[in-house]
Motif scaffolding. Structure first.
Motif, PDB file in Angstrom:
ATOM      1  N   THR A  12       0.823  -0.676   0.021  1.00 52.17           N
ATOM      2  CA  THR A  12       0.011  -0.155  -0.143  1.00 52.17           C
ATOM      3  C   THR A  12       0.871   1.198   0.236  1.00 52.17           C
ATOM      4  O   THR A  12       0.066   2.114  -0.698  1.00 52.17           O
ATOM      5  N   ASN A  13       2.019   1.177   0.903  1.00 49.19           N
ATOM      6  CA  ASN A  13       2.625   2.607   0.475  1.00 49.19           C
ATOM      7  C   ASN A  13       3.843   2.357   0.301  1.00 49.19           C
ATOM      8  O   ASN A  13       4.808   3.502   0.068  1.00 49.19           O
ATOM      9  N   PHE A  14       4.663   1.641  -0.709  1.00 54.09           N
ATOM     10  CA  PHE A  14       5.859   1.821  -1.034  1.00 54.09           C
ATOM     11  C   PHE A  14       5.735   1.745  -2.464  1.00 54.09           C
ATOM     12  O   PHE A  14       4.636   0.515  -3.333  1.00 54.09           O
ATOM     13  N   THR A  15       6.910   1.934  -3.423  1.00 56.20           N
ATOM     14  CA  THR A  15       6.599   1.640  -4.854  1.00 56.20           C
ATOM     15  C   THR A  15       8.885   1.212  -4.459  1.00 56.20           C
ATOM     16  O   THR A  15       9.424   1.552  -3.633  1.00 56.20           O
ATOM     17  N   TYR A  16       9.565  -0.027  -5.623  1.00 53.96           N
ATOM     18  CA  TYR A  16      10.241  -0.134  -5.564  1.00 53.96           C
ATOM     19  C   TYR A  16      10.840  -0.100  -6.903  1.00 53.96           C
ATOM     20  O   TYR A  16      10.354   0.315  -7.956  1.00 53.96           O
ATOM     21  N   SER A  17      12.572   0.652  -6.802  1.00 53.70           N
ATOM     22  CA  SER A  17      12.919   0.322  -7.942  1.00 53.70           C
ATOM     23  C   SER A  17      12.811  -0.667  -9.512  1.00 53.70           C
ATOM     24  O   SER A  17      13.204  -1.804  -8.977  1.00 53.70           O
ATOM     25  N   GLY A  18      12.377  -0.301  -9.993  1.00 54.03           N
ATOM     26  CA  GLY A  18      12.538  -1.520 -11.904  1.00 54.03           C
ATOM     27  C   GLY A  18      13.324  -1.537 -12.513  1.00 54.03           C
ATOM     28  O   GLY A  18      14.074  -1.140 -12.072  1.00 54.03           O
ATOM     29  N   ASP A  19      12.842  -1.796 -13.337  1.00 55.74           N
ATOM     30  CA  ASP A  19      13.779  -1.673 -14.853  1.00 55.74           C
ATOM     31  C   ASP A  19      14.077  -0.195 -15.165  1.00 55.74           C
ATOM     32  O   ASP A  19      13.394   0.242 -14.643  1.00 55.74           O
ATOM     33  N   SER A  20      14.630  -0.144 -15.244  1.00 53.70           N
ATOM     34  CA  SER A  20      15.661   1.573 -15.383  1.00 53.70           C
ATOM     35  C   SER A  20      15.687   2.185 -14.776  1.00 53.70           C
ATOM     36  O   SER A  20      15.546   3.233 -14.902  1.00 53.70           O
ATOM     37  N   ASN A  21      15.522   1.717 -13.429  1.00 56.69           N
ATOM     38  CA  ASN A  21      15.191   2.818 -11.944  1.00 56.69           C
ATOM     39  C   ASN A  21      14.506   3.224 -12.228  1.00 56.69           C
ATOM     40  O   ASN A  21      14.483   4.498 -11.553  1.00 56.69           O
ATOM     41  N   LEU A  22      13.214   2.948 -12.148  1.00 54.16           N
ATOM     42  CA  LEU A  22      11.574   3.903 -12.445  1.00 54.16           C
ATOM     43  C   LEU A  22      11.011   3.312 -11.687  1.00 54.16           C
ATOM     44  O   LEU A  22      10.780   1.594 -10.887  1.00 54.16           O
ATOM     45  N   GLN A  23      10.358   3.612 -10.722  1.00 57.94           N
ATOM     46  CA  GLN A  23       9.677   3.754  -9.653  1.00 57.94           C
ATOM     47  C   GLN A  23       8.397   2.637  -9.922  1.00 57.94           C
ATOM     48  O   GLN A  23       7.700   2.655 -11.073  1.00 57.94           O
ATOM     49  N   VAL A  24       7.418   1.568  -9.544  1.00 56.21           N
ATOM     50  CA  VAL A  24       7.219   0.602  -9.844  1.00 56.21           C
ATOM     51  C   VAL A  24       6.232   0.161  -8.373  1.00 56.21           C
ATOM     52  O   VAL A  24       6.608  -0.160  -7.797  1.00 56.21           O
TER      53      VAL A  24
END
Length: 145
Positions: free
Chosen positions: A91-103
């Motif tokens: 609910t509260n977080f996003t993570y660093s996905g491909d190409s350092n985009l927040q997911v």
């Protein structure tokens, strides 16, 4: 950039389309969150906390804090804590996905299970070494003052 063969083209287009969707979703979310001029409206839009961790490391981080009883929802009730913690992260977080985009996180239960599994012991040790190095650097900066 490598030239694609005709056989590789469908996969390349599919990959590109997925990345374009991610960028579009990110831009829409940013506009939705920051695009309002009305302060009252902005207060009701939930902005998620971003992290430079990948999804697996984020799960490891919270799993360790939960398992060591640093963070918890109920002092007794490990299973309840686990499900509540997973929901809290989703609910509260996003993570660093491909190409350092927040997911955004749809589910993190698989990564939580991996954090506790014995087969991921080495992975958890590497993660702990990384966190310890960050904390030691922080301590070093504070003691230099």
């Amino acid at each position: 950039m490598k030239k694609l063969t005709i056989a590789e083209l469908p996969n390349a287009v599919e990959t590109l389309y997925g990345k374009m969707e991610s960028i579009e979703k990110l831009l829409n979310e940013r506009n939705h969150i920051y695009g309002h001029n009305d302060r009252k409206k902005r207060c009701f839009i939930q902005e998620k906390c971003s992290t430079n961790f990948n999804k697996s490391d984020l799960a490891q981080f919270f799993y360790i804090l939960m398992d060591e009883e640093i963070l918890f929802f109920r002092a007794k009730g490990r299973n309840c804590n686990r499900s509540k913690m997973q929901h809290f992260i989703q609910t509260n977080f996003t993570y660093s996905g491909d190409s350092n985009l927040q997911v955004e996180i749809d589910t993190i239960s698989k990564q939580f299970s991996e954090s506790k599994g014995f087969t991921y012991r080495d992975k958890q040790l590497r993660f702990l070494d990384k966190i310890i190095a960050i904390l030691q650097e922080r301590k070093h900066k504070l003691t230099k003052r």
